[in-house]
Design a protein around this motif. Sequence first.
Motif: not given
Length: 379
Positions: A22-31
């Motif tokens: 299983s592959y998981n890819f995440n993209f997160s941005t924090y201010v």
Amino acid sequence: MDIKKLAIIVLAAAQFVMAQVSYNFNFSTYVDDNVFRSPEPTADVLTDIGIHLHYQPQNSNVLLKYEGDFYLYNELSERNFSLHSFGLSSYTSFGRKDQHSFYYGADVDLRLNGDTYNYYNYGQLYLYGSLFLNLQKFILKTGYNFRYREYSNLPELSNSRHYLFIQANKSLPTRTTLIVEADYGYKSFAGQQAETFGGRRGRMNVSYYTEATTIPSLSHIILLARIAQSLHPKIGMFVQYKKQISLSDQTDYLNADDYYQDEELFDDPFSYEMERFTAQITWLLPAKTSLKISGSSYDKNYISEQAYISAEDSLGLGGIRSDNGKTLNVSLEKSFTLNKTWIKTLTFSLYYVHLINESNSYWYDYKNSVISGSISWKF
């Protein structure tokens, strides 16, 4: 063997392997309006790119994993770093109806910074085992975990940590769950000789601890009680009380001035006693959407750390440091089940965190708010 047959064999083997991965890819941005949790705030925008791979062979309880996260600062790019985790876990069921289980595993973790901040680099080994016993009237969990963390550029702070825990979990006909837990933790440092980095004590200096001949070992006991209640088939809440009691009278270890995505260097849990109250409500909304709202308040009394009453104070005129604070967390998550050949689920998340930490030490009296959004793909 011709190329066509070889290609068919390779593709068939790839399909077999891919079926187990299983592959998981995440993209997160924090201010983040106060990235260093300082009384003199510095704002920045952070990006987290995560790649998580899990592999489980057919007819096996063994799970292999690799999880990599890359943290990028918009303004303070010299502070960019990555975290890498390689792990193995498994479990064995036993008993008349396999109602009991034993879980165990190991992780190897690496943190990699650039040359400027390479003193945050570490390698870590984490081993754990826990026993799950379904005793009909209640569930009993107990276990042990060991961690060795080595700071290659701060060898004095390399350390071994041991934890023992026992937890009882009881469900009632009123859809109430009661949980009580007790933990014992012990931490010893590898270094015998500490040094002083930087000049005056301050957030932006590398001033971590005073000169000392030894860094004593630390230990504590943690007591926890939680009551969880289902208010509605789609709404639940819990309230929790946690008390941390130090078994160490004194330590020469001092927390770092410069908070930097490593809570342990910034605020070592073994360096203080604490009481914390937490409450959370979870609401399962329509269309695979969930809302969580939680808040907590805490009081911390540090064992030996001195409080600095101003930026100019280098003597610790405030006495022993003590903090109290409040946190608010709100998260909204929405998932889509796609079940396509190239993607299974897609999840969108929004988070808001607000922290107020009041301290008799100037360097730890601060506020911090973070707003973040993320997209996660599961292939």
